[in-house]
Design an enzyme around this catalytic site. Structure first.
Site, PDB file in Angstrom:
ATOM      1  N   LYS A  63       1.597  61.135  21.138  1.00  0.00           N
ATOM      2  CA  LYS A  63       0.440  61.980  21.432  1.00  0.00           C
ATOM      3  C   LYS A  63      -0.547  61.275  22.351  1.00  0.00           C
ATOM      4  O   LYS A  63      -0.914  60.131  22.116  1.00  0.00           O
ATOM      5  CB  LYS A  63      -0.259  62.372  20.128  1.00  0.00           C
ATOM      6  CG  LYS A  63      -1.265  63.495  20.303  1.00  0.00           C
ATOM      7  CD  LYS A  63      -0.568  64.826  20.474  1.00  0.00           C
ATOM      8  CE  LYS A  63      -1.499  65.903  21.006  1.00  0.00           C
ATOM      9  NZ  LYS A  63      -1.879  65.700  22.419  1.00  0.00           N
TER      10      LYS A  63
ATOM     11  N   SER B 254      -7.511  63.562  21.391  1.00  0.00           N
ATOM     12  CA  SER B 254      -6.466  64.456  20.885  1.00  0.00           C
ATOM     13  C   SER B 254      -5.377  63.749  20.077  1.00  0.00           C
ATOM     14  O   SER B 254      -4.511  64.410  19.498  1.00  0.00           O
ATOM     15  CB  SER B 254      -5.815  65.231  22.029  1.00  0.00           C
ATOM     16  OG  SER B 254      -6.618  66.336  22.389  1.00  0.00           O
TER      17      SER B 254
ATOM     18  N   LYS C 204      -4.722  64.958  16.585  1.00  0.00           N
ATOM     19  CA  LYS C 204      -3.759  65.997  16.215  1.00  0.00           C
ATOM     20  C   LYS C 204      -2.542  65.438  15.484  1.00  0.00           C
ATOM     21  O   LYS C 204      -1.823  66.198  14.834  1.00  0.00           O
ATOM     22  CB  LYS C 204      -3.317  66.775  17.451  1.00  0.00           C
ATOM     23  CG  LYS C 204      -4.436  67.583  18.113  1.00  0.00           C
ATOM     24  CD  LYS C 204      -3.908  68.422  19.277  1.00  0.00           C
ATOM     25  CE  LYS C 204      -5.008  69.265  19.922  1.00  0.00           C
ATOM     26  NZ  LYS C 204      -5.853  68.519  20.862  1.00  0.00           N
TER      27      LYS C 204
ATOM     28  N   SER D 170      -0.758  70.092  23.482  1.00  0.00           N
ATOM     29  CA  SER D 170      -2.031  69.670  22.882  1.00  0.00           C
ATOM     30  C   SER D 170      -3.028  70.821  22.788  1.00  0.00           C
ATOM     31  O   SER D 170      -4.236  70.651  22.955  1.00  0.00           O
ATOM     32  CB  SER D 170      -2.652  68.520  23.691  1.00  0.00           C
ATOM     33  OG  SER D 170      -3.644  67.857  22.942  1.00  0.00           O
TER      34      SER D 170
END
Length: 425
Positions: free
Chosen positions: A248, A71, A74, A133
């Site tokens: 993140k 993730s 992202k 997320s």
């Protein structure tokens, strides 16, 4: 027992060897569970720590090898949304209608359970992506910008190329596919671009929790447990680190637990990346080792003061001015992160002045007249970093009157004529 002829046996051995090579090549990009030994004792496959201001690498472990970022992917989606807002093709209040593609996001990951046709603002969806997320919120934004997730993937790879992320290959907007690959070094470079170009990103990445809908029973909790704001939360205070305000996390089975983070203490902002940690909590403990090393080892030092005179470029030629030259100095200081107690040494790489045709009077003090580049080499790691600083005019230069210019032209003419005669002998 049947005996295999020697020639056939050799062929079979060769085939097995070839298949092993092919399998090795197929797993060359990454290997699940892979770990890389390092001096900080981190249990990871890859890691890097850089100065957010300059990009200077302070520590790295296998940082150029691409791995699935999960993730953390992202971050590129978030960057593109911010670019679209800067270009005024989007704004935070733009209403996004949830596409069928976004509503069909597989339920095995983080999401906010969008239904086809649901309408939400870019800001709400962005926070859902940054804090929770949410994969469906991410795809909703991607398909709104590019018509489909795959259309957006093309934009991601085009953007990566423009940023010089040579290891990056994006195959989804969310990171759910393990075919997306990027190195820790390029992930840190992406993070640096986000922070430098869009510092308001941190206003969203540091939100500890967010209630997406009023009817939702519970708010989303930020997956970044290292946020400094978590220091008062009993369940998370063991992970909270001073100055952390982004960025993140990620997890898929092929990638392990990943984290791109940033922390600011005093005048030093660091960016970190760890890949393939063992657990949710481990990725933060491993990141803390990087931050401890960075803040305990380095300090920011000014190695070139603002308004410094460069010995090899003290003046620049000016056209049509009362004076033919203008004194020049550096526009700003040059600071670096150096090991505490070490006197840094920089070397002049070169200067580049604007051509005289572009330096036409009147010139005002502070006008850019060129650049100067210096190189710093870490005595221990031998890694080099080049920094470029603008050169500016130190004084005003007024435009000369026509009478002065006429006599200057006559003087130049006879000087050239005399030199031409001299060259004949």
């Amino acid at each position: 027992m049947k005996v295999i002829p020697m020639r056939l046996r050799k062929v079979m051995i060769a085939l097995v060897a070839v298949s092993m090579v092919v399998m090795g090549l197929g797993s060359a990009a990454y290997a699940k569970g892979e770990k890389t030994p390092n001096s900080l004792g981190m249990d990871i496959a890859s890691a890097i720590l850089i100065d957010a201001d300059s990009g200077q690498v302070l520590y790295e472990v296998n940082s150029s090898k691409p791995y699935p970022p999960a993730s953390m992917t992202k971050l590129m989606t978030e960057y593109i949304v911010l670019e679209e807002i800067s270009a005024k093709r989007l704004n935070w209040d733009t209403v996004v209608t949830t596409s069928k593609e976004a509503a069909s996001t597989p339920p095995d990951g983080s999401q906010i359970y969008l239904a086809e046709g649901d309408q939400h603002s870019v800001k709400d969806l962005y926070i859902a992506m940054a804090v929770g997320s949410a994969n469906d919120a991410t795809i909703a934004l991607a398909s709104h910008i590019s018509g489909s997730e795959q259309g957006f993937v093309g934009k991601m790879n085009e953007t990566a190329k423009g940023l010089g992320l040579t290891s990056a290959n994006f195959t989804s907007a969310t990171g759910l596919l393990d075919t997306t690959l990027i190195s820790a070094a390029d992930m840190a470079k992406l993070a640096q671009n986000i922070i430098k170009k869009h510092p308001d990103f941190l206003d969203y990445s540091k939100i500890p929790q967010y209630k997406f809908r009023e009817r939702d029973e519970k708010p989303m909790i930020n997956y970044n447990w290292m946020l400094e704001s978590n220091k008062s939360i009993p369940a998370l205070k063991q992970y909270a680190y001073p100055g952390v305000d982004g960025m993140k996390t990620g997890y898929i089975s092929a990638a392990g637990y990943t984290f791109t983070g940033t922390a600011k203490q005093g005048d030093i902002r660091l960016i970190s990346v760890v890949m393939n940690a063992n657990s949710k909590g481990a990725r933060f403990y491993e990141t803390a080792k990087l931050y401890n090393f960075g803040y305990n080892t380095f300090e920011r030092k000014t190695v070139l003061a603002p308004k410094s005179v460069v010995e090899t470029a003290k003046t620049a030629k000016v056209k049509k001015g009362k004076k033919k030259t203008v004194p020049i100095v550096t526009e700003s200081d040059l600071s670096l992160l150096v090991k505490k107690g070490v006197a840094p040494k920089i070397d002049l790489v070169g200067t580049k002045l604007l051509p005289e045709s572009e330096l036409v009077a009147p010139i005002k003090a502070g006008d850019k007249v060129g650049t100067v580049t210096y190189k710093y080499t870490d005595a221990d790691t031998k890694q080099s970093l080049e920094r470029t600083v603008n050169l500016i005019a130190a004084k005003d230069v007024q435009k000369a009157g026509w009478f002065r210019l006429m006599f200057r032209s006559i003087g130049d003419f006879f000087a050239g004529l005399f030199q031409g005669i001299v060259d004949l002998f």
